[in-house]
Design a protein around this motif. Structure first.
Motif, PDB file in Angstrom:
ATOM      1  N   GLU A 102      16.566  -6.577   0.542  1.00 45.31           N
ATOM      2  CA  GLU A 102      16.657  -7.926  -0.010  1.00 45.31           C
ATOM      3  C   GLU A 102      15.494  -8.797   0.466  1.00 45.31           C
ATOM      4  N   SER A 103      14.923  -9.528  -0.453  1.00 38.33           N
ATOM      5  CA  SER A 103      13.817 -10.467  -0.181  1.00 38.33           C
ATOM      6  C   SER A 103      12.639  -9.819   0.546  1.00 38.33           C
ATOM      7  N   CYS A 104      12.492  -8.538   0.397  1.00 39.08           N
ATOM      8  CA  CYS A 104      11.469  -7.774   1.117  1.00 39.08           C
ATOM      9  C   CYS A 104      10.065  -8.341   0.932  1.00 39.08           C
ATOM     10  N   PHE A 105       9.718  -8.699  -0.288  1.00 41.70           N
ATOM     11  CA  PHE A 105       8.391  -9.235  -0.596  1.00 41.70           C
ATOM     12  C   PHE A 105       8.481 -10.679  -1.080  1.00 41.70           C
ATOM     13  N   PHE A 106       9.572 -11.343  -0.778  1.00 40.43           N
ATOM     14  CA  PHE A 106       9.809 -12.712  -1.214  1.00 40.43           C
ATOM     15  C   PHE A 106       8.624 -13.611  -0.862  1.00 40.43           C
ATOM     16  N   ASN A 107       8.168 -14.348  -1.856  1.00 38.78           N
ATOM     17  CA  ASN A 107       7.119 -15.352  -1.656  1.00 38.78           C
ATOM     18  C   ASN A 107       5.773 -14.764  -1.219  1.00 38.78           C
ATOM     19  N   CYS A 108       5.519 -13.509  -1.561  1.00 42.36           N
ATOM     20  CA  CYS A 108       4.193 -12.916  -1.332  1.00 42.36           C
ATOM     21  C   CYS A 108       3.332 -13.358  -2.510  1.00 42.36           C
ATOM     22  N   LYS A 109       2.795 -14.525  -2.408  1.00 48.88           N
ATOM     23  CA  LYS A 109       2.117 -15.164  -3.536  1.00 48.88           C
ATOM     24  C   LYS A 109       0.830 -14.463  -3.958  1.00 48.88           C
ATOM     25  N   ASN A 110       0.269 -13.603  -3.095  1.00 47.43           N
ATOM     26  CA  ASN A 110      -0.955 -12.872  -3.437  1.00 47.43           C
ATOM     27  C   ASN A 110      -0.690 -11.458  -3.927  1.00 47.43           C
ATOM     28  N   LEU A 111       0.558 -11.020  -3.880  1.00 48.36           N
ATOM     29  CA  LEU A 111       0.889  -9.641  -4.254  1.00 48.36           C
ATOM     30  C   LEU A 111       0.607  -9.422  -5.739  1.00 48.36           C
ATOM     31  N   GLN A 112      -0.233  -8.419  -6.030  1.00 51.29           N
ATOM     32  CA  GLN A 112      -0.626  -8.132  -7.408  1.00 51.29           C
ATOM     33  C   GLN A 112      -0.162  -6.764  -7.867  1.00 51.29           C
ATOM     34  N   THR A 113      -0.182  -5.805  -6.955  1.00 51.50           N
ATOM     35  CA  THR A 113       0.079  -4.424  -7.337  1.00 51.50           C
ATOM     36  C   THR A 113       1.098  -3.783  -6.411  1.00 51.50           C
ATOM     37  N   VAL A 114       2.108  -3.170  -7.021  1.00 52.38           N
ATOM     38  CA  VAL A 114       3.081  -2.380  -6.274  1.00 52.38           C
ATOM     39  C   VAL A 114       3.210  -1.050  -6.986  1.00 52.38           C
ATOM     40  N   THR A 115       3.009   0.016  -6.247  1.00 54.26           N
ATOM     41  CA  THR A 115       3.182   1.353  -6.808  1.00 54.26           C
ATOM     42  C   THR A 115       4.505   1.901  -6.290  1.00 54.26           C
ATOM     43  N   PHE A 116       5.420   2.178  -7.217  1.00 47.63           N
ATOM     44  CA  PHE A 116       6.755   2.655  -6.857  1.00 47.63           C
ATOM     45  C   PHE A 116       6.819   4.173  -6.900  1.00 47.63           C
ATOM     46  N   PRO A 117       7.462   4.792  -5.914  1.00 49.16           N
ATOM     47  CA  PRO A 117       7.619   6.249  -5.918  1.00 49.16           C
ATOM     48  C   PRO A 117       8.811   6.669  -6.775  1.00 49.16           C
ATOM     49  N   PRO A 118       8.835   7.901  -7.246  1.00 50.55           N
ATOM     50  CA  PRO A 118       9.977   8.390  -8.026  1.00 50.55           C
ATOM     51  C   PRO A 118      11.289   8.382  -7.223  1.00 50.55           C
ATOM     52  N   SER A 119      11.203   8.510  -5.902  1.00 51.55           N
ATOM     53  CA  SER A 119      12.397   8.596  -5.046  1.00 51.55           C
ATOM     54  C   SER A 119      13.183   7.292  -4.943  1.00 51.55           C
ATOM     55  N   LEU A 120      12.561   6.162  -5.249  1.00 59.23           N
ATOM     56  CA  LEU A 120      13.194   4.861  -5.087  1.00 59.23           C
ATOM     57  C   LEU A 120      14.455   4.772  -5.937  1.00 59.23           C
ATOM     58  N   ARG A 121      15.597   4.435  -5.288  1.00 61.60           N
ATOM     59  CA  ARG A 121      16.870   4.352  -6.000  1.00 61.60           C
ATOM     60  C   ARG A 121      17.377   2.930  -6.169  1.00 61.60           C
ATOM     61  N   LYS A 122      16.975   2.033  -5.270  1.00 63.85           N
ATOM     62  CA  LYS A 122      17.542   0.682  -5.310  1.00 63.85           C
ATOM     63  C   LYS A 122      16.516  -0.354  -4.862  1.00 63.85           C
ATOM     64  N   ILE A 123      16.437  -1.443  -5.633  1.00 61.48           N
ATOM     65  CA  ILE A 123      15.650  -2.609  -5.246  1.00 61.48           C
ATOM     66  C   ILE A 123      16.656  -3.740  -5.075  1.00 61.48           C
ATOM     67  N   ASP A 124      16.821  -4.217  -3.850  1.00 58.65           N
ATOM     68  CA  ASP A 124      17.831  -5.224  -3.540  1.00 58.65           C
ATOM     69  C   ASP A 124      17.446  -6.610  -4.049  1.00 58.65           C
ATOM     70  N   ASP A 125      18.434  -7.513  -4.037  1.00 61.93           N
ATOM     71  CA  ASP A 125      18.295  -8.876  -4.550  1.00 61.93           C
ATOM     72  C   ASP A 125      17.032  -9.577  -4.043  1.00 61.93           C
ATOM     73  N   PHE A 126      16.387 -10.278  -4.952  1.00 66.34           N
ATOM     74  CA  PHE A 126      15.247 -11.168  -4.682  1.00 66.34           C
ATOM     75  C   PHE A 126      14.049 -10.486  -4.017  1.00 66.34           C
ATOM     76  N   ALA A 127      13.959  -9.162  -4.130  1.00 67.20           N
ATOM     77  CA  ALA A 127      12.907  -8.397  -3.447  1.00 67.20           C
ATOM     78  C   ALA A 127      11.497  -8.892  -3.765  1.00 67.20           C
ATOM     79  N   PHE A 128      11.240  -9.299  -5.011  1.00 61.31           N
ATOM     80  CA  PHE A 128       9.904  -9.737  -5.409  1.00 61.31           C
ATOM     81  C   PHE A 128       9.921 -11.180  -5.931  1.00 61.31           C
TER      82      PHE A 128
END
Length: 191
Positions: A102-128
């Motif tokens: 949850e809120s892992c990358f919250f308010n990362c105002k410069n974040l442009q690129t995220v590469t997700f792996p196939p293994s990822l099963r869950k992205i919690d609330d407000f992560a981005f």
């Protein structure tokens, strides 16, 4: 798990478990620039496998830019608020990660690129949430993603989203106030 020893390496603080020989990143206010995390660290001639980035580990760090991991990384989870309010611009999430907290990358105002792996099963609330420059979200055809939490892409600039093949749950407001104009359903998604 019993994490007992703390160890600092290249301005990243680890907690070490001497019974399981696992390590987790716990605090890193002095880390800066482009960060590369190896599969393991050595402490007193013992190897410790890095398996987690703990809650708030890089929170508020205004000196980090990018984050990458070794190809043989065994990281499985990035916990709540791990990178929130940081200056992170891009991250390649290791193939072994199954959950983004949850809120892992919250308010990362410069974040442009995220590469997700196939293994990822869950992205919690407000992560981005509030990742204003995040424009592209891509999942591989073999993505195991099952759940996207509430407000995950709230106030992001993503314009297109392809629903991965195994996605079953999109929680309330997952893309609210984003720039999303195109949603496609993966041909393999039967849910």
């Amino acid at each position: 798990m019993d994490y007992i020893n703390m160890f600092n390496l290249k301005n990243i603080c680890y907690k070490l478990n001497q019974s399981s020989f696992k390590a987790k990143i716990i605090h890193s206010p002095q880390a800066s620039g482009d960060i590369f995390i190896e599969r393991s660290i050595k402490y007193h001639d013992q190897e410790y496998i890095i398996t987690a980035i703990s809650k708030n580990s890089f929170k508020g760090n205004k000196s980090i830019k990018s984050f990458n991991f070794s190809e043989n990384s065994e990281l499985s989870v990035i916990r709540r608020g791990a990178f929130s309010n940081s200056s992170l611009t891009n991250i390649t999430i290791p193939a072994t990660v199954i959950q983004i907290g949850e809120s892992c990358f919250f308010n990362c105002k410069n974040l442009q690129t995220v590469t997700f792996p196939p293994s990822l099963r869950k992205i919690d609330d407000f992560a981005f949430k509030n990742c204003n420059f995040l424009k592209s979200i891509l999942f591989t055809k073999d993505s195991e993603l099952r759940s996207i939490g509430e407000g995950v892409f709230f106030y992001s600039n993503i314009t297109k989203f392809v629903i991965p093949p195994k996605l079953r749950e999109l929680k309330k407001g997952w893309c609210q106030n984003s720039q999303l104009v195109c949603i496609e359903l993966s041909e393999e998604n039967k849910n």
